[in-house]
Design a protein around this motif. Sequence first.
Motif, PDB file in Angstrom:
ATOM      1  N   ASP A 192       0.490  -1.212  -0.115  1.00 22.04           N
ATOM      2  CA  ASP A 192      -0.094  -0.018   0.164  1.00 22.04           C
ATOM      3  C   ASP A 192       1.353   1.734  -0.439  1.00 22.04           C
ATOM      4  OD1 ASP A 192      -2.401  -1.516   0.414  1.00 22.04           O
ATOM      5  OD2 ASP A 192      -2.143  -2.218   2.141  1.00 22.04           O
ATOM      6  N   LEU A 193       1.906   1.096   1.314  1.00 25.41           N
ATOM      7  CA  LEU A 193       2.461   2.498   0.653  1.00 25.41           C
ATOM      8  C   LEU A 193       3.000   2.704  -0.169  1.00 25.41           C
ATOM      9  CD1 LEU A 193       3.884   1.463   5.224  1.00 25.41           C
ATOM     10  CD2 LEU A 193       2.212   3.725   3.368  1.00 25.41           C
ATOM     11  N   ARG A 194       3.824   1.187  -1.375  1.00 20.29           N
ATOM     12  CA  ARG A 194       4.701   1.818  -2.169  1.00 20.29           C
ATOM     13  C   ARG A 194       4.164   2.233  -3.396  1.00 20.29           C
ATOM     14  NH1 ARG A 194       4.885  -1.888  -6.475  1.00 20.29           N
ATOM     15  NH2 ARG A 194       4.491  -3.184  -5.024  1.00 20.29           N
ATOM     16  N   LEU A 195       3.000   1.542  -3.755  1.00 20.80           N
ATOM     17  CA  LEU A 195       1.912   1.974  -4.234  1.00 20.80           C
ATOM     18  C   LEU A 195       0.735   3.637  -4.543  1.00 20.80           C
ATOM     19  CD1 LEU A 195       0.023  -1.489  -5.026  1.00 20.80           C
ATOM     20  CD2 LEU A 195       1.842  -0.047  -6.622  1.00 20.80           C
ATOM     21  N   LYS A 196       0.751   4.153  -2.839  1.00 17.96           N
ATOM     22  CA  LYS A 196       0.505   5.107  -2.687  1.00 17.96           C
ATOM     23  C   LYS A 196       0.911   6.591  -2.344  1.00 17.96           C
ATOM     24  CE  LYS A 196      -4.305   2.418  -1.624  1.00 17.96           C
ATOM     25  NZ  LYS A 196      -4.863   1.639  -0.403  1.00 17.96           N
ATOM     26  N   THR A 197       2.123   6.389  -2.108  1.00 19.66           N
ATOM     27  CA  THR A 197       2.702   7.371  -2.280  1.00 19.66           C
ATOM     28  C   THR A 197       3.945   7.874  -2.331  1.00 19.66           C
ATOM     29  OG1 THR A 197       4.539   5.762  -1.011  1.00 19.66           O
ATOM     30  CG2 THR A 197       2.530   6.900   0.822  1.00 19.66           C
ATOM     31  N   MET A 198       4.819   8.531  -2.750  1.00 18.34           N
ATOM     32  CA  MET A 198       5.507   9.527  -3.587  1.00 18.34           C
ATOM     33  C   MET A 198       6.749   8.213  -3.493  1.00 18.34           C
ATOM     34  SD  MET A 198       5.671  13.527  -2.889  1.00 18.34           S
ATOM     35  CE  MET A 198       4.771  14.540  -3.273  1.00 18.34           C
ATOM     36  N   PRO A 199       7.474   8.191  -4.627  1.00 18.73           N
ATOM     37  CA  PRO A 199       8.800   6.929  -4.644  1.00 18.73           C
ATOM     38  C   PRO A 199      10.276   7.671  -4.008  1.00 18.73           C
ATOM     39  CG  PRO A 199       8.043   7.905  -6.721  1.00 18.73           C
ATOM     40  CD  PRO A 199       7.330   8.472  -5.853  1.00 18.73           C
ATOM     41  N   PRO A 200      10.574   6.809  -3.593  1.00 18.19           N
ATOM     42  CA  PRO A 200      12.401   7.093  -2.543  1.00 18.19           C
ATOM     43  C   PRO A 200      12.803   8.036  -4.472  1.00 18.19           C
ATOM     44  CG  PRO A 200      11.357   4.926  -2.019  1.00 18.19           C
ATOM     45  CD  PRO A 200      11.096   5.491  -3.388  1.00 18.19           C
ATOM     46  N   GLU A 201      12.730   7.764  -5.072  1.00 18.75           N
ATOM     47  CA  GLU A 201      13.488   8.524  -6.037  1.00 18.75           C
ATOM     48  C   GLU A 201      13.126  10.090  -6.301  1.00 18.75           C
ATOM     49  OE1 GLU A 201      11.895   5.794  -6.984  1.00 18.75           O
ATOM     50  OE2 GLU A 201      13.317   4.343  -6.984  1.00 18.75           O
ATOM     51  N   ARG A 202      11.533  10.640  -5.352  1.00 21.09           N
ATOM     52  CA  ARG A 202      11.629  11.837  -5.684  1.00 21.09           C
ATOM     53  C   ARG A 202      11.778  12.409  -4.176  1.00 21.09           C
ATOM     54  NH1 ARG A 202       5.465  13.163  -7.011  1.00 21.09           N
ATOM     55  NH2 ARG A 202       5.879  14.633  -7.213  1.00 21.09           N
ATOM     56  N   GLU A 203      12.437  12.158  -3.811  1.00 25.15           N
ATOM     57  CA  GLU A 203      12.825  12.474  -2.313  1.00 25.15           C
ATOM     58  C   GLU A 203      11.845  13.059  -1.591  1.00 25.15           C
ATOM     59  OE1 GLU A 203      17.224  14.085  -3.339  1.00 25.15           O
ATOM     60  OE2 GLU A 203      17.769  12.020  -3.929  1.00 25.15           O
ATOM     61  N   PRO A 204      11.338  12.695  -1.137  1.00 24.45           N
ATOM     62  CA  PRO A 204      10.346  13.766  -0.795  1.00 24.45           C
ATOM     63  C   PRO A 204      10.457  13.619   0.739  1.00 24.45           C
ATOM     64  CG  PRO A 204       9.401  11.124  -0.992  1.00 24.45           C
ATOM     65  CD  PRO A 204      10.671  11.187  -1.314  1.00 24.45           C
ATOM     66  N   LEU A 205       9.797  15.040   1.388  1.00 21.30           N
ATOM     67  CA  LEU A 205      10.157  15.164   3.190  1.00 21.30           C
ATOM     68  C   LEU A 205       8.866  14.852   3.363  1.00 21.30           C
ATOM     69  CD1 LEU A 205      11.398  16.475   5.076  1.00 21.30           C
ATOM     70  CD2 LEU A 205       9.729  18.829   5.027  1.00 21.30           C
ATOM     71  N   ILE A 206       8.850  13.788   4.042  1.00 24.59           N
ATOM     72  CA  ILE A 206       7.601  12.783   4.973  1.00 24.59           C
ATOM     73  C   ILE A 206       6.746  13.027   5.850  1.00 24.59           C
ATOM     74  CG2 ILE A 206       6.031  10.702   5.341  1.00 24.59           C
ATOM     75  CD1 ILE A 206       8.512   9.309   2.719  1.00 24.59           C
ATOM     76  N   TYR A 207       6.131  13.457   5.978  1.00 24.55           N
ATOM     77  CA  TYR A 207       5.067  13.614   7.984  1.00 24.55           C
ATOM     78  C   TYR A 207       4.523  12.527   7.781  1.00 24.55           C
ATOM     79  CZ  TYR A 207       6.839  18.042   6.994  1.00 24.55           C
ATOM     80  OH  TYR A 207       7.629  19.373   6.976  1.00 24.55           O
ATOM     81  N   VAL A 208       4.458  11.831   9.532  1.00 21.58           N
ATOM     82  CA  VAL A 208       3.445  10.657   9.372  1.00 21.58           C
ATOM     83  C   VAL A 208       2.828  11.271  10.997  1.00 21.58           C
ATOM     84  CG1 VAL A 208       3.443   8.459   9.730  1.00 21.58           C
ATOM     85  CG2 VAL A 208       5.257   9.553   8.297  1.00 21.58           C
ATOM     86  N   CYS A 209       1.635  11.441  11.158  1.00 25.08           N
ATOM     87  CA  CYS A 209       1.208  11.523  12.140  1.00 25.08           C
ATOM     88  C   CYS A 209      -0.028  10.395  12.458  1.00 25.08           C
ATOM     89  CB  CYS A 209       0.749  13.080  12.317  1.00 25.08           C
ATOM     90  SG  CYS A 209       0.066  13.258  14.250  1.00 25.08           S
ATOM     91  N   GLY A 210       0.174   9.518  14.086  1.00 24.91           N
ATOM     92  CA  GLY A 210      -1.386   8.676  14.689  1.00 24.91           C
ATOM     93  C   GLY A 210      -0.856   8.682  15.563  1.00 24.91           C
ATOM     94  N   PRO A 211      -1.512   7.258  15.509  1.00 21.21           N
ATOM     95  CA  PRO A 211      -1.405   5.981  17.034  1.00 21.21           C
ATOM     96  C   PRO A 211       0.046   6.039  16.860  1.00 21.21           C
ATOM     97  CG  PRO A 211      -3.601   5.378  16.066  1.00 21.21           C
ATOM     98  CD  PRO A 211      -2.120   6.544  14.814  1.00 21.21           C
ATOM     99  N   THR A 212       0.958   5.663  18.428  1.00 21.80           N
ATOM    100  CA  THR A 212       1.821   5.535  18.203  1.00 21.80           C
ATOM    101  C   THR A 212       2.234   4.136  17.485  1.00 21.80           C
ATOM    102  OG1 THR A 212       2.566   5.731  19.801  1.00 21.80           O
ATOM    103  CG2 THR A 212       3.837   4.039  19.692  1.00 21.80           C
TER     104      THR A 212
END
Length: 240
Positions: A192-212
């Motif tokens: 899911d994460l591979r298909l639904k998020t930007m690939p590492p090649e784009r070097e995104p800044l990633i913010y993750v928030c939620g339960p621990t």
Amino acid sequence: MTGGFAWRKGRLVRARMLSATARSLLFEVPGWPGNDPGQHVDIRLTAPDGYQAVRSYSLASSGPGLGVELAVERLPDGEVSPFLVDDLEIGDEAELRGPLGRWFVWRADQDRPVQLIAGGSGVVPLVAMIRAHADARSAAPMQLLYSSRTPDDALYREELTGTSAPAVTTWHYTRAAPDDWPGRPRRLTADDLRLKTMPPEREPLIYVCGPTGFVETVARTLTRLGHDPDSTRTERFGGV
């Protein structure tokens, strides 16, 4: 924006339910210094007998002005969240301290692509980032992956849906999903994460928030998928 450690009185000027268990609260806070998108605030409630309870909540608002918006989800056996969701009335006051936190923030001068990943009410500070991104007319690509139990549990759903939405949002459901949603409800997987998020090649800044547990699992999986762990910023929410 700079942080603040003084308690300020805020008056509730607007409130609306975001789901059956979550409520948006807009306080007018004299002396509020403004905040960056992604910061949070402490709220202190004082009972008639003098007992005090303090909890931290993420802010859905950012920038200058005296308006401070947060969203609170009622938690079972909660000490503070049930009062904020069910009992606090327009005109009532609460004490607020902040803004707090300088790491989990997005600023308009950042030009890297941005991938936001939310679990449940962890979407609140990411909504602040999405709004700030739109207000700044930033050219940096920004998109959101939002994992929610059901469509009805998703906060700010109307704002995040449709052609006028300020960011591209991909929905994921863990318990029940709309009939037209592909796949079956489940926890986020590596695929899911591979298909639904930007690939590492784009070097995104990633913010993750939620339960621990959600945040730690997603962060580890992103690293295994090839993302630079130094580019992943995490925020765990809690408090009752």
